[in-house]
Design a protein around this motif. Structure first.
Motif, PDB file in Angstrom:
ATOM      1  N   ASN A 243      70.239  46.045  -1.770  1.00 32.66           N
ATOM      2  CA  ASN A 243      69.183  46.971  -1.331  1.00 32.66           C
ATOM      3  C   ASN A 243      68.276  46.280  -0.312  1.00 32.66           C
ATOM      4  O   ASN A 243      68.046  46.788   0.785  1.00 32.66           O
ATOM      5  CB  ASN A 243      68.391  47.412  -2.569  1.00 32.66           C
ATOM      6  CG  ASN A 243      67.192  48.279  -2.231  1.00 32.66           C
ATOM      7  OD1 ASN A 243      66.260  47.801  -1.583  1.00 32.66           O
ATOM      8  ND2 ASN A 243      67.201  49.521  -2.670  1.00 32.66           N
ATOM      9  N   GLU A 247      68.186  47.185   3.603  1.00 31.60           N
ATOM     10  CA  GLU A 247      66.900  47.772   4.043  1.00 31.60           C
ATOM     11  C   GLU A 247      66.270  46.924   5.141  1.00 31.60           C
ATOM     12  O   GLU A 247      65.699  47.437   6.092  1.00 31.60           O
ATOM     13  CB  GLU A 247      65.921  47.847   2.847  1.00 31.60           C
ATOM     14  CG  GLU A 247      66.286  48.880   1.781  1.00 31.60           C
ATOM     15  CD  GLU A 247      66.279  50.302   2.370  1.00 31.60           C
ATOM     16  OE1 GLU A 247      67.278  51.013   2.151  1.00 31.60           O
ATOM     17  OE2 GLU A 247      65.317  50.624   3.077  1.00 31.60           O
ATOM     18  N   ARG A 267      75.490  51.739   1.093  1.00 26.75           N
ATOM     19  CA  ARG A 267      74.047  51.828   1.406  1.00 26.75           C
ATOM     20  C   ARG A 267      73.410  52.921   0.540  1.00 26.75           C
ATOM     21  O   ARG A 267      72.356  52.723  -0.077  1.00 26.75           O
ATOM     22  CB  ARG A 267      73.850  52.158   2.888  1.00 26.75           C
ATOM     23  CG  ARG A 267      72.401  52.298   3.310  1.00 26.75           C
ATOM     24  CD  ARG A 267      72.241  53.150   4.550  1.00 26.75           C
ATOM     25  NE  ARG A 267      72.899  52.572   5.713  1.00 26.75           N
ATOM     26  CZ  ARG A 267      72.268  51.804   6.623  1.00 26.75           C
ATOM     27  NH1 ARG A 267      71.015  51.472   6.437  1.00 26.75           N
ATOM     28  NH2 ARG A 267      72.904  51.360   7.679  1.00 26.75           N
ATOM     29  N   GLU A 268      74.110  54.049   0.452  1.00 22.97           N
ATOM     30  CA  GLU A 268      73.614  55.178  -0.344  1.00 22.97           C
ATOM     31  C   GLU A 268      73.453  54.744  -1.807  1.00 22.97           C
ATOM     32  O   GLU A 268      72.400  54.935  -2.414  1.00 22.97           O
ATOM     33  CB  GLU A 268      74.640  56.330  -0.215  1.00 22.97           C
ATOM     34  CG  GLU A 268      74.434  57.530  -1.114  1.00 22.97           C
ATOM     35  CD  GLU A 268      73.092  58.220  -0.845  1.00 22.97           C
ATOM     36  OE1 GLU A 268      72.477  58.715  -1.822  1.00 22.97           O
ATOM     37  OE2 GLU A 268      72.665  58.167   0.330  1.00 22.97           O
ATOM     38  N   SER A 271      70.615  52.237  -2.612  1.00 20.94           N
ATOM     39  CA  SER A 271      69.236  52.718  -2.363  1.00 20.94           C
ATOM     40  C   SER A 271      68.566  53.073  -3.689  1.00 20.94           C
ATOM     41  O   SER A 271      67.344  53.158  -3.789  1.00 20.94           O
ATOM     42  CB  SER A 271      69.288  53.950  -1.446  1.00 20.94           C
ATOM     43  OG  SER A 271      69.942  55.013  -2.138  1.00 20.94           O
ATOM     44  N   SER A 274      65.994  49.618  -6.222  1.00 19.89           N
ATOM     45  CA  SER A 274      64.899  48.881  -5.564  1.00 19.89           C
ATOM     46  C   SER A 274      64.522  47.676  -6.413  1.00 19.89           C
ATOM     47  O   SER A 274      64.709  47.696  -7.646  1.00 19.89           O
ATOM     48  CB  SER A 274      63.675  49.792  -5.464  1.00 19.89           C
ATOM     49  OG  SER A 274      63.156  49.972  -6.783  1.00 19.89           O
TER      50      SER A 274
END
Ligand code: SF4
Length: 763
Positions: A243, A247, A267-268, A271, A274
């Motif tokens: 993440n 990011e 990536r999805e 996410s 965090s």
């Protein structure tokens, strides 16, 4: 195979021996062994080799001669002369042993089918796994061989084949700028020489060091960042790293674009992870998660390595490694020049490949119908035929040779063997060959394993061993096994390595001991497969494997030792067949962050986090009575798995009793003082170990040592050399619903327990 005469060794010789397999670890140090009139009198690290220039390891090497000549070493084949566990034996000849075993196997095969045989083995204790598979494939067995590989490194190898099409890695240990070591106590386990090297480079400021471990190990004390993780939550940590790196654009865009598949889907997925969310899960502050992710991504080439801890958390094991593969890939650390380059098979010299394990296994002899009968293949598909068939096709197309199915990247999950013996479901297992292993100590759920080995359903149990272990005490035949000093070695480490590592035998087998090769060849001869075992000795077999390279085994073992390719076969190497870059042997030809093979096998193609099967979060009701998180398996340098417990070798004397690590605050609340015996109980059972009070462990966690038995205690039932006293696997579980759905891997860590004082010394 009649009585085997060995060449008499006269005078003094110095032998070039490969130190791996039993006894000791499988670090493959190079040793020089001095032999006088056939007896080993001295062993030392081979000064010509950097890795062993410092005399191998202090904890084990000086004691291996005493181990080899220990009075309890088994010297003759024995047949049970009483009930299982009564320790009554009759000394018999090898001919009688192999005749009777072969007859019984033939009888059981015709009554129950070739699938009624299972083979139980240990962590890399022999380089003869392709010979075991050769025998089983000819026997018609669906591949019911089992071992700890399902929860110890080789499960990861199976995943690497799915995600990258190879598992052979060249690590830039000499020039890495950052090393992450997860769940691996380097100063106590194998690769001790690696720790010396890493510590020196770290001290010189040449490398950043990140340690991920629930315990403050020696390495954690010196690390730049120590992440004291909640056991069982490794996947969450690495998803949070992904993440942060994605990011903050800390990833290698060029490598991701050209050589990875599924970046957008990854990536999805990440996410959702965090650092703030993951901090709650892992007990690691979000700031430290961010800082460590940046340190790993910004100091290249970097190495992200781990011991077996996250292989042993059950449900989510493989997802932890899947997340690590994604990290290595998106940071470009798998690119040429990166920290960990994955390469194709070898050795290849002048365009010719040596005979690797996969080219000996004869998988083509097994019918598709029989393959379908492999225990667990319909459920745990990654390390079974369904996964292998998909990966083998791609591997063969890319590298021109079959994928290894004799290594532990491919095996049935052992809990299914114990269950099939006891219940006959999905079909009866009537015969068991146990070699290089002590299942009553190394398999989860000891009560179930004991029930299986004592079951009348099991009509034949053969154990090949060095000592009379608790598992051997429940056998029908115990065969004395030659150790690594009594046989030659040519290894590709189950084809995980692109090189041949070779070592000569130091002495002829002691007494009537024989090598594993002799046993499988002896059975094959009696069962009509002798044409497939034409090599009289392992040296002849090794010569055959080296022949395409134009090297003899003697030359390889005494002069070269390591046989490697002229060049590594990387993803950039032009494929001799296509003239284009080889790429990766996966459906997309790239590293698959989103795995098409996992998808095709019916699994989620992306990594995700799942709570351990037993945890304060997932099972708060259990945590009420069992409030402490249990990890089992902390290593001890002089002991190796269930080995080296015999007194009188100098190995056990270094660590005579099992120790449980517990925080002083927790111990105080329980009224337990340092050095006192304490009970550790889970819902499966209770054992005792001596408390070692230490602030290196979180007050909510305890660590118990694994695989403890006591050869000095009575052998006969019910004691079985102290099997039930301190054996951590009395506490563990292996029910299907707690095992990793990809592999069948069971949890040995991140369990729930309670700890309390023992009433008396003997309680
Ligand atoms: S570290 Fe010690 S036991 Fe392990 S391979 Fe090296 S010399 Fe042998």
């Amino acid at each position: 195979m009649g009585s085997k005469s060995h060449k008499t060794q006269k005078g003094t010789e110095v032998k070039e021996v490969l130190c791996w397999a039993s006894p000791g670890c499988h670090d493959a140090c190079r040793l020089q062994v001095t032999v006088e009139d056939g007896r080993i009198v001295k062993m030392s690290g081979n000064r010509n080799y950097p890795k062993t220039r410092m005399q191998g390891c202090g904890g084990r090497l000086p004691h291996l001669i005493k181990w080899l000549y220990h009075p309890d070493q088994l010297m003759h084949p024995m047949k049970r002369a009483g009930e299982r566990g009564e320790n009554k034996w009759e000394k018999i000849s090898w001919e009688q042993a192999l005749d009777e075993i072969a007859d019984k196997l033939t009888q059981l095969k015709s009554a129950y089918g070739p699938e009624c045989l299972a083979v139980k083995e240990g962590t890399y204790r022999s380089d003869l796994y392709p010979i075991r598979s050769r025998f089983l494939n000819l026997f018609g067995n669906p591949g019911n061989f089992v071992g700890p590989g399902t929860v110890c490194l080789t499960n990861r190898m199976a995943l690497y084949y799915a995600l990258m099409g190879t598992c052979s890695v060249i690590q830039k240990k000499g020039s890495s700028k950052c090393e992450v070591i997860d769940g691996w106590n380097l100063t106590e386990s194998r690769e001790i020489s690696r720790w010396r090297h890493l510590r020196r480079r770290h001290r010189d400021g040449a490398v950043k060091l990140i340690i991920v471990d629930p315990r403050k190990t020696k390495a954690a004390e010196t690390a730049d960042i120590w992440l004291q993780i909640r056991p069982g939550t490794d996947t969450a940590l690495y998803l949070a790293w992904l993440n942060v790196i994605i990011e903050e654009n800390l990833y290698d865009e060029a490598f991701v674009k050209k050589w990875t598949f599924g970046f957008d889907q990854l990536r999805e997925r990440v996410s959702q992870y965090s650092p703030d969310k993951v901090a709650e899960i892992t007990w690691i502050p979000a700031s430290k998660i961010r800082e460590s992710a940046r340190m790993y991504a910004n100091n290249k080439p970097s190495i992200l390595d781990g011991g077996v801890a996250s292989d042993q958390i059950g449900l989510n094991s493989m997802r932890a490694e899947q997340a690590r593969v994604c990290l290595r890939a998106i940071t470009g650390n798998m690119a040429v020049g990166g920290g960990e380059i994955y390469v194709g098979p070898g050795p290849i010299i002048d365009g010719k490949m040596g005979i690797r394990d996969s080219m000996l296994q004869l998988d083509e002899k097994l019918s598709p119908e029989q393959k379908q009968k492999q225990l667990g293949a319909d459920t745990y598909k990654l390390m079974a035929w369904p996964g292998w068939e998909l990966m083998n096709q791609l591997y063969k197309e890319t590298y021109g040779i079959p994928l290894c199915m004799s290594g532990h990247n491919f095996s049935a999950p052992e809990p299914l063997v114990w269950r099939a013996i006891i219940t006959g479901d999905p079909y009866p297992i009537k015969a068991l060959i146990t070699w290089t292993s002590n299942p009553l100590l190394n398999a989860a759920n000891t009560k179930q394993v004991y029930q299986a080995l004592k079951s009348p359903n099991l009509e034949l149990h053969v154990v090949m061993e060095h000592f009379m272990t608790p598992s051997a005490l429940l056998a029908d035949y115990v065969l004395p096994a030659a150790s690594k000093f009594e046989k030659p070695n040519l290894s590709t480490f189950e084809d995980f390595s692109p090189i041949f590592t070779c070592g000569e035998r130091a002495i002829q087998p002691r007494g009537e001991r024989r090598s594993d090769y002799d046993v499988f060849r002896g059975l094959a001869e009696r069962m009509g497969f002798s044409e497939y075992f034409p090599w009289e000795t392992e040296e002849e077999l090794a010569d055959y494997r080296l022949k395409p390279l134009g090297i003899t085994f003697e030359e390889a073992a005494t002069k070269k030792h390591i046989i490697r390719s002229d060049e590594w076969w990387t993803y950039e190497t032009l494929n001799p067949k296509t003239g284009e870059a080889t790429g990766f042997a996966t459906p997309s030809g790239k590293i698959e962050l989103y795995s098409n093979i996992l998808k095709e096998l019916g699994y989620d193609p992306l990594p995700f986090y799942e709570e351990p099967p037993e945890s304060p979060v997932r099972t708060p009701e259990i945590a009420e009575e069992y409030p402490l998180v249990l990890i089992t398996g902390g290593r001890v340098k002089s002991l190796f798995h269930s080995e080296n417990r015999q007194e009188g070798t100098g190995l056990r004397e270094q660590h005579p009793e099992p120790l449980m690590d517990i925080h002083p605050d927790t111990a105080e609340k329980l009224g337990i003082s340092d050095g006192e015996w304490a009970h550790i109980e889970t819902r499966r059972g209770v054992i005792k170990q001596k408390a070692r009070l230490t602030t290196s462990i979180d007050p909510r966690v305890v660590n118990v040592e694994a695989q403890w038995w006591f050869p000095e205690q009575p052998a006969e039932e019910p004691i079985l050399h102290g099997l039930w006293q301190s054996n951590a696997n009395v506490l563990t579980m292996n029910d299907p619903e707690v095992c990793d759905p990809l592999t069948g891997g069971w949890p040995l860590r991140a369990l729930l327990c309670k700890v309390y004082k023992t009433k008396t010394e003997t309680d």
